[in-house]
Design a protein around this motif. Structure first.
Motif, PDB file in Angstrom:
ATOM      1  N   ALA A 112      55.231  -9.743-125.013  1.00 50.42           N
ATOM      2  CA  ALA A 112      56.168  -8.728-124.529  1.00 50.42           C
ATOM      3  C   ALA A 112      55.639  -7.811-123.351  1.00 50.42           C
ATOM      4  O   ALA A 112      54.504  -7.105-123.943  1.00 50.42           O
ATOM      5  N   SER A 113      55.916  -7.750-122.335  1.00 51.84           N
ATOM      6  CA  SER A 113      55.651  -6.994-121.316  1.00 51.84           C
ATOM      7  C   SER A 113      55.834  -5.308-121.742  1.00 51.84           C
ATOM      8  O   SER A 113      54.980  -4.492-121.232  1.00 51.84           O
ATOM      9  N   GLY A 114      57.083  -5.480-122.387  1.00 49.61           N
ATOM     10  CA  GLY A 114      57.572  -4.003-122.805  1.00 49.61           C
ATOM     11  C   GLY A 114      56.359  -3.167-123.531  1.00 49.61           C
ATOM     12  O   GLY A 114      56.309  -1.835-123.905  1.00 49.61           O
ATOM     13  N   GLY A 138      58.854  -0.636-131.669  1.00 53.53           N
ATOM     14  CA  GLY A 138      57.342  -0.173-131.982  1.00 53.53           C
ATOM     15  C   GLY A 138      56.744  -1.361-133.036  1.00 53.53           C
ATOM     16  O   GLY A 138      55.680  -1.610-132.912  1.00 53.53           O
ATOM     17  N   GLU A 139      57.630  -1.528-133.882  1.00 54.60           N
ATOM     18  CA  GLU A 139      56.954  -2.379-134.922  1.00 54.60           C
ATOM     19  C   GLU A 139      56.680  -3.734-134.460  1.00 54.60           C
ATOM     20  O   GLU A 139      55.719  -4.237-134.944  1.00 54.60           O
ATOM     21  N   GLY A 140      57.497  -4.219-133.748  1.00 53.95           N
ATOM     22  CA  GLY A 140      57.320  -5.586-133.187  1.00 53.95           C
ATOM     23  C   GLY A 140      56.261  -5.704-132.364  1.00 53.95           C
ATOM     24  O   GLY A 140      55.284  -6.454-132.294  1.00 53.95           O
ATOM     25  N   PHE A 141      56.084  -4.675-131.374  1.00 48.35           N
ATOM     26  CA  PHE A 141      54.972  -4.360-130.353  1.00 48.35           C
ATOM     27  C   PHE A 141      53.731  -4.370-131.207  1.00 48.35           C
ATOM     28  O   PHE A 141      52.551  -4.901-130.862  1.00 48.35           O
ATOM     29  N   ALA A 142      53.514  -3.551-132.118  1.00 47.33           N
ATOM     30  CA  ALA A 142      52.435  -3.272-133.072  1.00 47.33           C
ATOM     31  C   ALA A 142      52.004  -4.755-133.550  1.00 47.33           C
ATOM     32  O   ALA A 142      50.865  -4.978-133.591  1.00 47.33           O
ATOM     33  N   ASP A 143      52.833  -5.416-133.967  1.00 44.45           N
ATOM     34  CA  ASP A 143      52.518  -6.857-134.526  1.00 44.45           C
ATOM     35  C   ASP A 143      51.820  -7.810-133.556  1.00 44.45           C
ATOM     36  O   ASP A 143      50.986  -8.359-133.729  1.00 44.45           O
ATOM     37  N   LEU A 144      52.605  -7.577-132.366  1.00 45.97           N
ATOM     38  CA  LEU A 144      52.308  -8.236-131.092  1.00 45.97           C
ATOM     39  C   LEU A 144      50.535  -7.980-130.792  1.00 45.97           C
ATOM     40  O   LEU A 144      49.770  -8.905-130.505  1.00 45.97           O
ATOM     41  N   ALA A 145      50.456  -6.661-130.842  1.00 47.85           N
ATOM     42  CA  ALA A 145      49.114  -6.219-130.338  1.00 47.85           C
ATOM     43  C   ALA A 145      48.046  -7.017-131.199  1.00 47.85           C
ATOM     44  O   ALA A 145      47.164  -7.047-130.945  1.00 47.85           O
ATOM     45  N   VAL A 146      48.260  -6.776-132.652  1.00 43.72           N
ATOM     46  CA  VAL A 146      47.389  -7.321-133.563  1.00 43.72           C
ATOM     47  C   VAL A 146      47.181  -9.016-133.303  1.00 43.72           C
ATOM     48  O   VAL A 146      45.909  -9.419-133.279  1.00 43.72           O
ATOM     49  N   ALA A 147      48.409  -9.732-133.271  1.00 44.72           N
ATOM     50  CA  ALA A 147      48.134 -11.073-132.685  1.00 44.72           C
ATOM     51  C   ALA A 147      47.482 -11.189-131.435  1.00 44.72           C
ATOM     52  O   ALA A 147      46.572 -12.419-131.520  1.00 44.72           O
ATOM     53  N   GLU A 148      47.632 -10.591-130.579  1.00 41.29           N
ATOM     54  CA  GLU A 148      46.843 -10.686-128.942  1.00 41.29           C
ATOM     55  C   GLU A 148      45.425 -10.300-129.582  1.00 41.29           C
ATOM     56  O   GLU A 148      44.385 -11.228-129.354  1.00 41.29           O
ATOM     57  N   GLN A 149      44.778  -9.503-130.543  1.00 41.48           N
ATOM     58  CA  GLN A 149      43.377  -9.410-130.882  1.00 41.48           C
ATOM     59  C   GLN A 149      42.873 -10.520-131.750  1.00 41.48           C
ATOM     60  O   GLN A 149      41.931 -11.067-131.447  1.00 41.48           O
ATOM     61  N   ALA A 162      53.987 -13.216-121.113  1.00 40.36           N
ATOM     62  CA  ALA A 162      54.805 -11.655-121.307  1.00 40.36           C
ATOM     63  C   ALA A 162      55.874 -11.596-120.706  1.00 40.36           C
ATOM     64  O   ALA A 162      55.827 -10.759-119.489  1.00 40.36           O
ATOM     65  N   PRO A 163      56.998 -11.608-121.142  1.00 39.65           N
ATOM     66  CA  PRO A 163      58.410 -11.127-120.403  1.00 39.65           C
ATOM     67  C   PRO A 163      58.804 -10.090-120.681  1.00 39.65           C
ATOM     68  O   PRO A 163      58.393  -9.477-121.679  1.00 39.65           O
TER      69      PRO A 163
END
Length: 215
Positions: A112-114, A138-149, A162-163
């Motif tokens: 997600a670009s956001g 924020g919750e979903g974005f935090a989850d995505l950040a861990v997934a990226e790593q 990342a749309p």
């Protein structure tokens, strides 16, 4: 190509299956319950690497469109107050483990670009709009950040698509940029997210890159 789709019953996932079949690919869907998607379906928990290996073995690539289902999180929090979503992170860990166990290297995953404010954004977007969005999502974005790593560290050939805000509109021309957000990009249809994910399979320059996609 032989492709496996995670999150195949969601908005983007169903489009990946439909479009993949139309393009002549051999599609396999991973779902948590039996469902008719017009292709082979492997029923498994997204966090179960051993079960996922059967869906991944012999495939050319993996497409992941996992996402949080608000109704499911609400039900979970009713049982576990304070529970946080780890769908994307757990899914990424299991996908990487299954891929490494079966020798499959290529994965394209929805981001997600956001969740990132960077030099591709205007000052208004970077310092005003996105902080508000991150407080809400924020919750979903935090989850995505861990997934990226997890993907970055996983020893696989990953690409993140990342749309910005998703719509149900038709396909139309869109812009892409590597590793920063699309300047002025506000929306993208789910159909074009699916298109960009298929495009990534034929873009070797997108391997190990975060590709921002928007109108």
């Amino acid at each position: 190509m032989k492709l496996t789709v995670f999150g195949a019953t969601g908005g983007i996932g169903t489009l990946l299956i439909k479009e993949g079949i139309a393009r002549g690919h051999e599609m396999t869907a991973v779902a948590r319950r039996p469902v008719d998607l017009g292709c082979d379906v492997v029923v498994a928990d997204f966090g179960d690497a051993e079960a996922l290996a059967a869906a991944v073995a012999g495939r050319d690539a993996v497409l992941s469109a996992l996402g949080i289902r608000p109704a499911e999180m609400k039900a979970r929090r009713a049982k576990e107050p304070g529970a946080r979503s780890t769908v994307q992170a757990d899914g990424a860990r299991a996908q990487v483990a299954a891929m490494r166990a079966t020798g499959v290297r290529r994965i394209v995953s929805v981001d997600a670009s956001g969740r990132v404010a960077d030099g591709g954004d205007s000052a208004l977007m970077r310092y005003v709009a996105k902080p508000i969005v991150r407080r809400i999502l924020g919750e979903g974005f935090a989850d995505l950040a861990v997934a990226e790593q997890v993907l970055r560290d996983g020893g696989v050939d990953w690409t993140l698509i990342a749309p910005p805000r998703l719509t149900d509109g038709p396909r139309r021309p869109y812009r892409t940029v590597l590793d920063v957000n699309v300047r002025g990009g506000r929306t993208l249809s789910r159909a074009d997210v699916a298109d960009a994910m298929f495009r990534a399979l034929d873009e070797p320059s997108w391997i190990h890159r975060r590709v921002s996609v928007a109108y």
